[in-house]
Scaffold this motif. Structure first.
Motif, PDB file in Angstrom:
ATOM      1  N   LEU A  78     -18.336 -12.163 -25.898  1.00 32.36           N
ATOM      2  CA  LEU A  78     -17.134 -11.453 -25.460  1.00 32.36           C
ATOM      3  C   LEU A  78     -17.200 -11.093 -23.980  1.00 32.36           C
ATOM      4  N   ILE A  79     -18.348 -10.621 -23.541  1.00 28.28           N
ATOM      5  CA  ILE A  79     -18.501 -10.251 -22.134  1.00 28.28           C
ATOM      6  C   ILE A  79     -18.415 -11.495 -21.245  1.00 28.28           C
ATOM      7  N   CYS A  80     -18.995 -12.588 -21.703  1.00 25.06           N
ATOM      8  CA  CYS A  80     -18.894 -13.841 -20.938  1.00 25.06           C
ATOM      9  C   CYS A  80     -17.444 -14.312 -20.838  1.00 25.06           C
ATOM     10  N   PHE A  81     -16.659 -14.111 -21.890  1.00 27.23           N
ATOM     11  CA  PHE A  81     -15.250 -14.514 -21.835  1.00 27.23           C
ATOM     12  C   PHE A  81     -14.510 -13.745 -20.750  1.00 27.23           C
ATOM     13  N   LEU A  82     -14.889 -12.490 -20.554  1.00 22.58           N
ATOM     14  CA  LEU A  82     -14.227 -11.687 -19.514  1.00 22.58           C
ATOM     15  C   LEU A  82     -14.551 -12.199 -18.120  1.00 22.58           C
ATOM     16  N   ALA A  83     -15.691 -12.863 -17.970  1.00 17.37           N
ATOM     17  CA  ALA A  83     -16.074 -13.425 -16.669  1.00 17.37           C
ATOM     18  C   ALA A  83     -15.364 -14.747 -16.391  1.00 17.37           C
ATOM     19  N   ASP A  84     -14.719 -15.302 -17.411  1.00 18.48           N
ATOM     20  CA  ASP A  84     -14.042 -16.598 -17.289  1.00 18.48           C
ATOM     21  C   ASP A  84     -12.554 -16.378 -17.018  1.00 18.48           C
ATOM     22  N   ASP A  85     -12.090 -16.824 -15.859  1.00 18.20           N
ATOM     23  CA  ASP A  85     -10.683 -16.641 -15.490  1.00 18.20           C
ATOM     24  C   ASP A  85      -9.726 -17.360 -16.429  1.00 18.20           C
ATOM     25  N   ASP A  86     -10.190 -18.415 -17.101  1.00 16.67           N
ATOM     26  CA  ASP A  86      -9.324 -19.183 -17.994  1.00 16.67           C
ATOM     27  C   ASP A  86      -9.299 -18.640 -19.421  1.00 16.67           C
ATOM     28  N   SER A  87     -10.109 -17.646 -19.711  1.00 22.01           N
ATOM     29  CA  SER A  87     -10.211 -17.123 -21.069  1.00 22.01           C
ATOM     30  C   SER A  87      -8.938 -16.385 -21.480  1.00 22.01           C
ATOM     31  N   GLU A  88      -8.595 -16.522 -22.739  1.00 25.51           N
ATOM     32  CA  GLU A  88      -7.430 -15.834 -23.300  1.00 25.51           C
ATOM     33  C   GLU A  88      -7.792 -14.458 -23.859  1.00 25.51           C
ATOM     34  N   MET A  89      -9.045 -14.075 -23.747  1.00 26.87           N
ATOM     35  CA  MET A  89      -9.520 -12.834 -24.354  1.00 26.87           C
ATOM     36  C   MET A  89      -9.059 -11.615 -23.559  1.00 26.87           C
ATOM     37  N   PRO A  90      -8.237 -10.750 -24.184  1.00 28.46           N
ATOM     38  CA  PRO A  90      -7.815  -9.527 -23.494  1.00 28.46           C
ATOM     39  C   PRO A  90      -8.980  -8.527 -23.382  1.00 28.46           C
ATOM     40  N   VAL A  91      -9.059  -7.857 -22.256  1.00 26.55           N
ATOM     41  CA  VAL A  91     -10.123  -6.881 -22.020  1.00 26.55           C
ATOM     42  C   VAL A  91     -10.085  -5.780 -23.078  1.00 26.55           C
ATOM     43  N   TRP A  92      -8.890  -5.290 -23.423  1.00 28.09           N
ATOM     44  CA  TRP A  92      -8.784  -4.185 -24.373  1.00 28.09           C
ATOM     45  C   TRP A  92      -9.310  -4.570 -25.748  1.00 28.09           C
ATOM     46  N   VAL A  93      -9.184  -5.842 -26.138  1.00 32.78           N
ATOM     47  CA  VAL A  93      -9.732  -6.298 -27.425  1.00 32.78           C
ATOM     48  C   VAL A  93     -11.257  -6.249 -27.371  1.00 32.78           C
ATOM     49  N   VAL A  94     -11.821  -6.691 -26.266  1.00 31.32           N
ATOM     50  CA  VAL A  94     -13.277  -6.658 -26.093  1.00 31.32           C
ATOM     51  C   VAL A  94     -13.768  -5.213 -26.167  1.00 31.32           C
ATOM     52  N   ILE A  95     -13.062  -4.298 -25.530  1.00 28.71           N
ATOM     53  CA  ILE A  95     -13.460  -2.886 -25.548  1.00 28.71           C
ATOM     54  C   ILE A  95     -13.459  -2.344 -26.974  1.00 28.71           C
ATOM     55  N   ILE A  96     -12.431  -2.657 -27.743  1.00 27.98           N
ATOM     56  CA  ILE A  96     -12.359  -2.170 -29.131  1.00 27.98           C
ATOM     57  C   ILE A  96     -13.489  -2.760 -29.974  1.00 27.98           C
ATOM     58  N   ILE A  97     -13.715  -4.062 -29.846  1.00 30.75           N
ATOM     59  CA  ILE A  97     -14.755  -4.710 -30.657  1.00 30.75           C
ATOM     60  C   ILE A  97     -16.136  -4.165 -30.299  1.00 30.75           C
ATOM     61  N   ILE A  98     -16.437  -4.054 -29.013  1.00 29.46           N
ATOM     62  CA  ILE A  98     -17.750  -3.544 -28.612  1.00 29.46           C
ATOM     63  C   ILE A  98     -17.892  -2.065 -28.973  1.00 29.46           C
ATOM     64  N   SER A  99     -16.820  -1.301 -28.865  1.00 32.07           N
ATOM     65  CA  SER A  99     -16.864   0.110 -29.261  1.00 32.07           C
ATOM     66  C   SER A  99     -17.212   0.244 -30.736  1.00 32.07           C
ATOM     67  N   ARG A 100     -16.632  -0.588 -31.574  1.00 32.95           N
ATOM     68  CA  ARG A 100     -16.939  -0.568 -33.005  1.00 32.95           C
ATOM     69  C   ARG A 100     -18.421  -0.817 -33.229  1.00 32.95           C
ATOM     70  N   GLU A 101     -18.970  -1.758 -32.483  1.00 35.46           N
ATOM     71  CA  GLU A 101     -20.380  -2.092 -32.660  1.00 35.46           C
ATOM     72  C   GLU A 101     -21.275  -0.921 -32.257  1.00 35.46           C
ATOM     73  N   PHE A 102     -20.923  -0.211 -31.189  1.00 37.27           N
ATOM     74  CA  PHE A 102     -21.700   0.963 -30.790  1.00 37.27           C
ATOM     75  C   PHE A 102     -21.584   2.077 -31.835  1.00 37.27           C
ATOM     76  N   ILE A 103     -20.379   2.280 -32.347  1.00 41.87           N
ATOM     77  CA  ILE A 103     -20.178   3.321 -33.362  1.00 41.87           C
ATOM     78  C   ILE A 103     -21.039   3.034 -34.588  1.00 41.87           C
ATOM     79  N   ILE A 104     -20.994   1.802 -35.072  1.00 40.93           N
ATOM     80  CA  ILE A 104     -21.764   1.446 -36.265  1.00 40.93           C
ATOM     81  C   ILE A 104     -23.261   1.523 -35.983  1.00 40.93           C
ATOM     82  N   SER A 105     -23.694   1.085 -34.814  1.00 43.84           N
ATOM     83  CA  SER A 105     -25.121   1.164 -34.478  1.00 43.84           C
ATOM     84  C   SER A 105     -25.591   2.615 -34.434  1.00 43.84           C
TER      85      SER A 105
END
Length: 181
Positions: A78-105
């Motif tokens: 996910l973080i690598c996708f944010l470094a790619d200008d051609d990626s369709e991955m929205p930053v806010w989606v990455v934030i939500i997904i990574i936040s979930r992982e921190f919460i569960i951890s």
């Protein structure tokens, strides 16, 4: 150290290699190398779980490290996708997904302090499979017009499953949090 746990460690070792291939775009065939490493890492995830169950080699290490290795792999992608200008991955989606992982951890750490080991749930496993499928599609960045439809479907399915798995996890394990408070 049994074979399933070694496969989990191998998956963790593959992550920095995958990141280098993703970010070093001048490397010939970098997308294919990154995609191959990511797929191989995903296969170790399925194989280690299968072997652990089949040969009754489920360990506390595996219960903790297997989901952590999955989180590291997907979050790295996910973080690598944010470094790619051609990626369709929205930053806010990455934030939500990574936040979930921190919460569960964090939740798992609280449970571990109480001597409770919490294994991955059904929703967590489905979420991981969809996140991995989404990542594979985005790594290869297919240019056929059909992927302009498929990629967002995977992205938002991964997001919805991330939220569902979080709510399910917290609800099923709410007693651990009540005891912690």
């Amino acid at each position: 150290m049994n074979v399933p746990n070694r496969l989990t460690i191998l998956r963790v070792i593959m992550i920095p290699l995958f990141v280098v291939a993703m970010l070093w775009q001048s490397l010939p065939y970098s997308d294919y190398i990154a995609g191959g490493l990511f797929i191989a890492a995903c296969l170790t995830d399925f194989l280690d779980g299968y072997l652990a169950r089949k040969y009754n080699q489920i360990t506390t290490f595996g219960k903790f490290m297997d989901p952590l290795a999955d989180k590291l792999l997907v979050c790295a992608a996910l973080i690598c996708f944010l470094a790619d200008d051609d990626s369709e991955m929205p930053v806010w989606v990455v934030i939500i997904i990574i936040s979930r992982e921190f919460i569960i951890s964090g939740f798992r750490l609280v449970a571990a302090e109480k001597g409770v080991t919490i294994a991955a749930s059904y929703w967590g496993k489905v979420k991981t499979v969809v996140q991995m499928g989404m990542s594979i599609l985005l790594i290869f960045n297919f240019t056929h017009p059909v992927f302009r439809i498929i990629d967002p479907i995977f992205i938002y399915s991964a997001l919805v499953l991330t939220i569902i798995s979080l709510v399910d996890y917290l609800y099923k394990n709410r007693a651990v949090m009540k005891e912690a408070g």
